[in-house]
Design a protein around this motif. Structure first.
Motif, mmCIF file in Angstrom:
data_model
loop_
_atom_site.group_PDB
_atom_site.id
_atom_site.type_symbol
_atom_site.label_atom_id
_atom_site.label_comp_id
_atom_site.label_asym_id
_atom_site.label_seq_id
_atom_site.Cartn_x
_atom_site.Cartn_y
_atom_site.Cartn_z
ATOM 1 N N SER A 105 -21.685 -49.364 -23.352
ATOM 2 C CA SER A 105 -20.946 -48.680 -24.409
ATOM 3 C C SER A 105 -20.259 -49.713 -25.288
ATOM 4 C CB SER A 105 -19.906 -47.737 -23.793
ATOM 5 O OG SER A 105 -18.990 -48.482 -22.996
ATOM 6 N N ASN A 106 -19.643 -49.233 -26.362
ATOM 7 C CA ASN A 106 -18.843 -50.130 -27.201
ATOM 8 C C ASN A 106 -17.671 -49.339 -27.753
ATOM 9 O OD1 ASN A 106 -19.503 -49.583 -30.403
ATOM 10 N ND2 ASN A 106 -21.218 -49.026 -29.078
ATOM 11 N N ASP A 107 -16.600 -50.054 -28.103
ATOM 12 C CA ASP A 107 -15.371 -49.392 -28.564
ATOM 13 C C ASP A 107 -15.013 -48.272 -27.594
ATOM 14 O OD1 ASP A 107 -13.194 -48.869 -30.181
ATOM 15 O OD2 ASP A 107 -14.323 -47.689 -31.645
ATOM 16 N N THR A 108 -14.974 -48.619 -26.313
ATOM 17 C CA THR A 108 -14.963 -47.635 -25.235
ATOM 18 C C THR A 108 -13.553 -47.166 -24.878
ATOM 19 O OG1 THR A 108 -16.844 -48.851 -24.324
ATOM 20 C CG2 THR A 108 -15.809 -47.208 -22.897
ATOM 21 N N PRO A 109 -13.294 -45.848 -24.838
ATOM 22 C CA PRO A 109 -12.034 -45.342 -24.294
ATOM 23 C C PRO A 109 -11.900 -45.747 -22.827
ATOM 24 C CG PRO A 109 -13.210 -43.621 -25.494
ATOM 25 C CD PRO A 109 -14.168 -44.763 -25.336
ATOM 26 N N VAL A 110 -10.711 -46.170 -22.410
ATOM 27 C CA VAL A 110 -10.566 -46.723 -21.060
ATOM 28 C C VAL A 110 -10.886 -45.708 -19.972
ATOM 29 C CG1 VAL A 110 -8.947 -48.543 -21.704
ATOM 30 C CG2 VAL A 110 -8.071 -46.277 -21.102
ATOM 31 N N ASP A 111 -10.663 -44.419 -20.237
ATOM 32 C CA ASP A 111 -10.936 -43.427 -19.193
ATOM 33 C C ASP A 111 -12.430 -43.337 -18.886
ATOM 34 O OD1 ASP A 111 -11.025 -42.038 -21.889
ATOM 35 O OD2 ASP A 111 -11.797 -40.427 -20.630
ATOM 36 N N GLU A 112 -13.270 -43.769 -19.830
ATOM 37 C CA GLU A 112 -14.708 -43.733 -19.567
ATOM 38 C C GLU A 112 -15.114 -44.845 -18.603
ATOM 39 O OE1 GLU A 112 -17.160 -43.294 -23.034
ATOM 40 O OE2 GLU A 112 -15.987 -41.575 -23.762
ATOM 41 N N PHE A 113 -14.388 -45.959 -18.632
ATOM 42 C CA PHE A 113 -14.635 -47.010 -17.639
ATOM 43 C C PHE A 113 -14.321 -46.490 -16.242
ATOM 44 C CE2 PHE A 113 -13.753 -50.232 -21.166
ATOM 45 C CZ PHE A 113 -15.076 -50.584 -21.299
ATOM 46 N N SER A 114 -13.192 -45.807 -16.105
ATOM 47 C CA SER A 114 -12.806 -45.318 -14.774
ATOM 48 C C SER A 114 -13.763 -44.226 -14.303
ATOM 49 C CB SER A 114 -11.363 -44.801 -14.778
ATOM 50 O OG SER A 114 -11.188 -43.764 -15.717
ATOM 51 N N TYR A 115 -14.254 -43.404 -15.233
ATOM 52 C CA TYR A 115 -15.197 -42.353 -14.845
ATOM 53 C C TYR A 115 -16.501 -42.978 -14.361
ATOM 54 C CZ TYR A 115 -17.813 -37.984 -14.966
ATOM 55 O OH TYR A 115 -18.571 -36.892 -14.619
ATOM 56 N N CYS A 116 -16.995 -43.984 -15.085
ATOM 57 C CA CYS A 116 -18.211 -44.680 -14.642
ATOM 58 C C CYS A 116 -18.006 -45.315 -13.275
ATOM 59 C CB CYS A 116 -18.604 -45.735 -15.673
ATOM 60 S SG CYS A 116 -20.063 -46.696 -15.194
ATOM 61 N N ASP A 117 -16.856 -45.946 -13.098
ATOM 62 C CA ASP A 117 -16.568 -46.602 -11.822
ATOM 63 C C ASP A 117 -16.525 -45.582 -10.680
ATOM 64 O OD1 ASP A 117 -15.822 -49.017 -10.308
ATOM 65 O OD2 ASP A 117 -13.873 -48.031 -10.091
ATOM 66 N N SER A 118 -16.017 -44.374 -10.972
ATOM 67 C CA SER A 118 -15.968 -43.336 -9.929
ATOM 68 C C SER A 118 -17.360 -42.911 -9.477
ATOM 69 C CB SER A 118 -15.183 -42.116 -10.432
ATOM 70 O OG SER A 118 -15.936 -41.378 -11.394
ATOM 71 N N THR A 129 -12.644 -58.765 -24.289
ATOM 72 C CA THR A 129 -11.355 -58.080 -24.166
ATOM 73 C C THR A 129 -11.433 -56.866 -23.247
ATOM 74 O OG1 THR A 129 -11.775 -56.692 -26.109
ATOM 75 C CG2 THR A 129 -10.673 -58.802 -26.492
ATOM 76 N N GLN A 130 -12.647 -56.412 -22.959
ATOM 77 C CA GLN A 130 -12.784 -55.243 -22.098
ATOM 78 C C GLN A 130 -12.537 -55.560 -20.628
ATOM 79 O OE1 GLN A 130 -16.721 -53.743 -23.018
ATOM 80 N NE2 GLN A 130 -15.942 -52.461 -24.679
ATOM 81 N N ILE A 131 -12.517 -56.823 -20.269
ATOM 82 C CA ILE A 131 -12.299 -57.179 -18.857
ATOM 83 C C ILE A 131 -10.957 -56.647 -18.379
ATOM 84 C CG2 ILE A 131 -11.977 -59.082 -17.225
ATOM 85 C CD1 ILE A 131 -13.987 -60.697 -18.873
ATOM 86 N N SER A 132 -9.914 -56.903 -19.148
ATOM 87 C CA SER A 132 -8.589 -56.427 -18.749
ATOM 88 C C SER A 132 -8.506 -54.909 -18.805
ATOM 89 C CB SER A 132 -7.507 -57.045 -19.648
ATOM 90 O OG SER A 132 -7.716 -56.699 -21.008
ATOM 91 N N LYS A 133 -9.241 -54.290 -19.734
ATOM 92 C CA LYS A 133 -9.211 -52.832 -19.846
ATOM 93 C C LYS A 133 -9.900 -52.169 -18.663
ATOM 94 C CE LYS A 133 -8.831 -52.837 -24.871
ATOM 95 N NZ LYS A 133 -9.432 -52.445 -26.169
ATOM 96 N N VAL A 134 -11.004 -52.762 -18.218
ATOM 97 C CA VAL A 134 -11.681 -52.231 -17.028
ATOM 98 C C VAL A 134 -10.787 -52.396 -15.807
ATOM 99 C CG1 VAL A 134 -13.651 -52.525 -15.471
ATOM 100 C CG2 VAL A 134 -13.993 -52.620 -17.949
ATOM 101 N N GLU A 135 -10.142 -53.529 -15.713
ATOM 102 C CA GLU A 135 -9.233 -53.794 -14.591
ATOM 103 C C GLU A 135 -8.101 -52.771 -14.572
ATOM 104 O OE1 GLU A 135 -7.655 -57.893 -12.509
ATOM 105 O OE2 GLU A 135 -7.593 -57.746 -14.693
ATOM 106 N N GLU A 136 -7.564 -52.490 -15.752
ATOM 107 C CA GLU A 136 -6.487 -51.507 -15.868
ATOM 108 C C GLU A 136 -6.983 -50.108 -15.515
ATOM 109 O OE1 GLU A 136 -4.013 -49.299 -19.483
ATOM 110 O OE2 GLU A 136 -5.033 -51.194 -19.870
ATOM 111 N N ALA A 137 -8.158 -49.763 -16.022
ATOM 112 C CA ALA A 137 -8.686 -48.414 -15.825
ATOM 113 C C ALA A 137 -9.092 -48.158 -14.376
ATOM 114 C CB ALA A 137 -9.881 -48.181 -16.741
#
Length: 431
Positions: A105-118, A129-137
């Motif tokens: 994805s691109n310009d990704t809302p952080v909740d979508e990272f957490s949903y994918c991870d689930s 810059t998404q590394i920290s966002k994925v870590e947060e999510a």
């Protein structure tokens, strides 16, 4: 008179009689997909890349987000390349989880990272810059992650410019890639992938081999500079289809052999012979195996000859949006000489709502069925509701010649559904 000697070179996968049979139950316009063609194609793709023991195709759901078709591909070994939460939801509903999901994805809302991870899916990072966002999510980084590479500049093959990665919003620079892998490793990521998409809809056997050489050389450098061994290389999409009848199709075996040559020459000597390959094809997987079937309902004789059909750009917007060519067959008239020049139009209040301009075809009579080829990917999925037009049904032509409705046509009730918070909603849906 003008004779189009290319007209007969694309053959519809249904007859006029079959179109009439289907239209009695599901009126035009409708999309139809060829189950046998789809299955044969995916099995050929898998065979071509069988030399790589870890190879997997992740079907680009964005191209044709129909659960029936996604499931058909999954039954034949394909995973899902998803780019949004709703596409991830399709995968989840079909029981496609874990490393069968690639989330690019691109310009990704952080909740979508957490949903994918689930779901256990593989997150393919578009930017450092998404590394920290994925870590947060996600609370912590997943053990498997991939990064998307953009080399910049101009991408060309044999002095032909294929695309301009420098103008693309996707991916990381070379230096960002090195920094990203060092950071991911320091934060506990165990398995690494790399991805790049440098050109779209290429009709050449040279694209994948050239892309593979770029990525294979890069992962050798990543191993040397970062101490990171890439486990999988995602060659992404980009293999196109011959929309024009005079174009030769890609030879997937020649493409695969070119990739294997680069693999053997670059990765094997550097101890990377266990790298798995994956692809995320969409157009190549379904494009030729889907068509829009529409009926001629109006004719107009003014400064040009117009044939109005009951489909419009709502159903297939590529010609209006890109000026894209889609071949058209008049069902039942495949053997007739093409000597009539038409604009084939829809009913939108936009002058670009044309499926063809100055197209030479057999004489079209009212009630004729037009088969618009190569609409199986980025066709229905790009539809919209301008002018209050409704999306069509989707139908699967089964291998035994029967057919199955896999998405019903929209109704006015669907169109008005999001007005249910207003008092006039009940009156609207009564009509």
């Amino acid at each position: 008179m003008i004779f189009d000697d290319k007209y007969l070179e694309k053959i519809p996968f249904i007859t006029r009689e079959k179109a009439e049979e289907i239209a009695e139950k599901y009126p035009t316009p409708f999309y139809i997909y060829d189950e046998k063609g789809i299955i044969d194609n995916v099995e050929t793709l898998k065979d071509a890349f069988s030399w790589n023991k870890g190879y997997k195709e992740y079907f680009a759901v964005k191209a044709t987000p129909n659960p029936f078709l996604v499931n058909l591909l999954h039954e034949h070994g394909c995973g899902c390349d998803c780019s949004s939460k709703t596409e991830l939801m399709i995968a989840k509903t079909l029981g496609i989880t874990g490393d069968e999901i690639m989330f690019s994805s691109n310009d990704t809302p952080v909740d979508e990272f957490s949903y994918c991870d689930s779901l256990g899916g593989i997150i393919n990072l578009d930017d450092i810059t998404q590394i920290s966002k994925v870590e947060e999510a996600c609370g912590k980084l997943p053990e498997t992650m991939s990064c998307r590479f953009n080399p910049g500049g101009v991408f060309n093959i044999s002095n032909q410019i294929m695309d301009t990665p420098a103008e693309a919003k996707y991916g990381m620079t070379s230096e960002q890639i090195f920094t990203a892998y060092r950071l991911l490793k320091s934060k506990g990521v165990k398995k690494f992938g790399i991805h790049a998409f440098l050109a779209s809809n290429t009709v050449t056997n040279d694209y994948y081999p050239k892309l593979a050489k770029i990525l294979f050389k890069l992962i050798v450098k990543i191993k040397e500079r970062c101490g990171v061994e890439i486990s999988f290389v995602n060659l992404s999409g980009g293999i196109g289809i011959p929309y024009y009848p005079y174009q030769d199709p890609n030879d997937i075996y020649a493409i695969s052999n070119g990739v294997k040559e680069a693999f053997d020459n670059i990765l094997v000597p550097n101890g990377l012979e266990n790298v798995s390959l994956c692809t995320e094809l969409g157009r190549y997987m379904l494009g030729p195996y889907g068509a829009l079937v529409t009926k001629a309902i109006n004719e107009k004789h003014t400064h040009k000859e117009y044939i109005g059909v009951d489909a419009c750009a709502v159903n297939l917007m590529r010609p209006a949006m890109y000026g894209a060519y889609h071949h058209i067959s008049v069902l039942g008239k495949e053997d007739e000489i093409a000597v009539h020049k038409y604009d084939i139009t829809g009913s939108l209040c936009e002058n670009n709502d044309k499926f063809a301009i100055d197209r030479v075809l057999p004489k079209i009579d009212m009630g004729d069925y037009l088969f618009i080829h190569d609409a199986g990917a980025h066709g229905f999925s790009m539809g919209y509701n301008y002018n209050g037009k409704l999306k069509s049904a989707e139908i699967l032509l089964k291998t035994d010649g029967s057919y199955e409705l896999i998405r019903r046509a929209e109704t006015p009730k669907d169109y008005f559904a999001t007005f249910d918070c207003f008092d006039f909603y009940d009156e609207l849906i009564k009509e």
